[in-house]
Design an enzyme around this catalytic site. Structure first.
Site, short mmCIF file in Angstrom:
data_model
loop_
_atom_site.label_atom_id
_atom_site.label_comp_id
_atom_site.label_asym_id
_atom_site.label_seq_id
_atom_site.Cartn_x
_atom_site.Cartn_y
_atom_site.Cartn_z
N ASP A 1 59.53 49.96 21.18
CA ASP A 1 58.26 49.53 20.42
C ASP A 1 57.85 47.96 20.79
OD1 ASP A 1 56.47 49.65 18.33
OD2 ASP A 1 57.75 49.16 16.61
N GLY A 2 56.54 47.79 20.76
CA GLY A 2 55.97 46.54 21.08
C GLY A 2 55.02 46.36 22.22
N GLY B 1 52.11 47.03 22.55
CA GLY B 1 50.80 47.03 22.02
C GLY B 1 50.79 45.44 21.60
N ARG B 2 51.86 44.98 21.07
CA ARG B 2 51.79 43.52 20.75
C ARG B 2 51.99 42.58 21.97
NH1 ARG B 2 56.38 43.98 16.69
NH2 ARG B 2 56.19 46.07 17.43
N TRP B 3 53.00 43.05 23.03
CA TRP B 3 53.01 42.42 24.25
C TRP B 3 51.80 42.37 25.06
CZ3 TRP B 3 52.30 43.30 29.50
CH2 TRP B 3 52.99 42.64 30.37
N SER C 1 55.98 60.24 19.51
CA SER C 1 56.33 60.79 18.27
C SER C 1 55.39 61.74 17.95
CB SER C 1 56.71 59.93 16.98
OG SER C 1 55.43 59.24 16.71
N THR C 2 55.85 62.81 16.94
CA THR C 2 54.66 63.85 16.39
C THR C 2 53.44 63.08 15.65
OG1 THR C 2 56.39 64.20 14.68
CG2 THR C 2 56.20 65.72 16.36
N ASN D 1 52.43 60.14 16.77
CA ASN D 1 51.57 59.17 17.52
C ASN D 1 49.96 59.70 18.07
OD1 ASN D 1 54.40 57.64 19.45
ND2 ASN D 1 53.19 56.88 17.65
N ARG E 1 46.93 57.97 16.87
CA ARG E 1 46.24 56.76 17.53
C ARG E 1 45.09 57.05 18.14
NH1 ARG E 1 51.04 53.15 19.98
NH2 ARG E 1 52.45 53.23 18.28
N LEU F 1 63.59 53.69 11.38
CA LEU F 1 64.05 54.69 12.60
C LEU F 1 62.95 55.49 12.85
CD1 LEU F 1 67.12 56.39 11.28
CD2 LEU F 1 66.91 55.23 13.37
C1 FPP Z 1 55.61 51.78 21.06
O1 FPP Z 1 54.81 50.71 21.06
C2 FPP Z 1 55.31 52.54 22.62
C3 FPP Z 1 54.99 53.66 22.61
C4 FPP Z 1 54.33 54.52 21.45
C5 FPP Z 1 54.85 54.37 23.98
C6 FPP Z 1 56.10 54.39 24.69
C7 FPP Z 1 56.02 54.77 25.88
C8 FPP Z 1 56.46 53.98 27.23
C9 FPP Z 1 57.37 53.03 26.99
C10 FPP Z 1 56.15 55.16 28.33
C11 FPP Z 1 57.47 55.52 28.70
C12 FPP Z 1 56.98 56.55 29.94
C13 FPP Z 1 57.78 57.76 30.08
C14 FPP Z 1 57.19 58.50 31.16
C15 FPP Z 1 58.84 58.32 29.09
P1 FPP Z 1 53.55 50.34 20.30
O2 FPP Z 1 52.19 51.03 21.01
O3 FPP Z 1 53.82 50.93 18.79
O4 FPP Z 1 53.61 48.76 20.17
P2 FPP Z 1 53.12 47.75 18.89
O5 FPP Z 1 54.05 48.20 17.84
O6 FPP Z 1 53.15 46.61 19.41
O7 FPP Z 1 51.52 48.13 18.62
#
Ligand code: FPP
Length: 239
Positions: free
Chosen positions: A19-20, A22-24, A64-65, A67, A70, A194
């Site tokens: 996670d994170g 988007g914030r990054w 996730s199911t 996601n 978004r 979780l």
């Molecule tokens: C959550 O961060 C991240 C995701 C929903 C996507 C995760 C996917 C990857 C790291 C790519 C992996 C690639 C493969 C091929 C498996 P967020 O968007 O919820 O971040 P935020 O909480 O800061 O908004």
């Protein structure tokens, strides 16, 4: 650095909620999709490191199911990244002997992505190194529902008496059938939940949350999680 954790107990199965992203990106005034791009690069790098630490099974939560809710641009960007990264990991993980399996309902993805998912599993199927489960369109409630439906059909077909249903029957129809439960679940990005990840399997997992955002979660951060795991007193309901 492997040296930091040599001599420590290495969990057999580790789950990571990445996670994170988007914030990054937001911190750098970049679009969220750029955060995912760096997150995906990190996924490939850290997976290779973890495979060298002695972890036997790594389960990563990629999509996730829920996601799908978004914005369409973000979902499209993620699907593009999945495709690109799967192509790359067809060769990337070969040298590390990493076996790749996808858990979740892949039928919702585009034909091209499904083809890549199947191909990634196929080329890696005889590998003997770490098992990497990539959870995509995965939701634990959905997983449990599927198991219940299969058992209900077995009851209807007189294959099993309801009185005889065991935990083993439930487990044998989960995506993780035959695998050890996760010993350690790591969540990056600072939250303590979780989010529908391995709900059944994590009954006795140790939970580790770090403020570090996923694209910054490096080898040293993983070592920290292992060091903290070694300080936990696991009792599995006993004393
Ligand atoms: C959550 O961060 C991240 C995701 C929903 C996507 C995760 C996917 C990857 C790291 C790519 C992996 C690639 C493969 C091929 C498996 P967020 O968007 O919820 O971040 P935020 O909480 O800061 O908004």
């Amino acid at each position: 650095m492997i040296d930091n954790i040599s001599g420590l107990i290495i969990p057999e199965h580790v789950g990571i909620i990445m996670d994170g992203n988007g914030r990054w990106a937001k911190k750098r005034a970049l679009p969220r999709s750029v955060g995912h791009k760096f997150g995906a690069q990190n996924f490939r790098k850290i997976t290779r490191y973890i495979s060298k630490t002695g972890v036997k099974v790594l389960t990563l939560y990629a999509f996730s199911t829920e996601n799908w809710k978004r914005p369409i641009e973000e979902v499209t960007a993620l699907m593009g990244l999945f495709k690109q990264n799967l192509i790359d990991l067809l060769t990337d993980f070969r040298d590390d002997d990493i076996k790749v399996v996808f858990i979740g309902d892949r039928s919702a993805f585009s034909p091209k992505l499904i083809e890549l998912i199947n191909e990634s599993e196929e080329v890696a199927k005889n590998r003997k190194g770490m098992l990497l489960n990539i959870a995509m369109n995965y939701g634990s409630r959905d997983e449990i529902l599927r198991s219940v439906k299969t058992i209900a059909a077995d009851v209807r077909n007189n294959k099993i008496d309801p009185e005889d249903i065991t935990l083993n029957d439930i487990e044998s129809h989960l995506y993780t059938a035959g695998l050890p439960d996760p010993d350690l679940i790591i969540r990056t990005g600072g939250e303590f939940r979780l989010s529908n990840f391995l709900l059944y399997q994590s009954a006795y997992s140790e939970f580790y949350s770090t403020e570090t955002l996923w694209p910054d979660f490096n080898e040293k951060e993983f070592d920290k999680a292992i060091i903290e795991y070694n300080q936990r007193n696991r009792r599995f309901g006993g004393v």
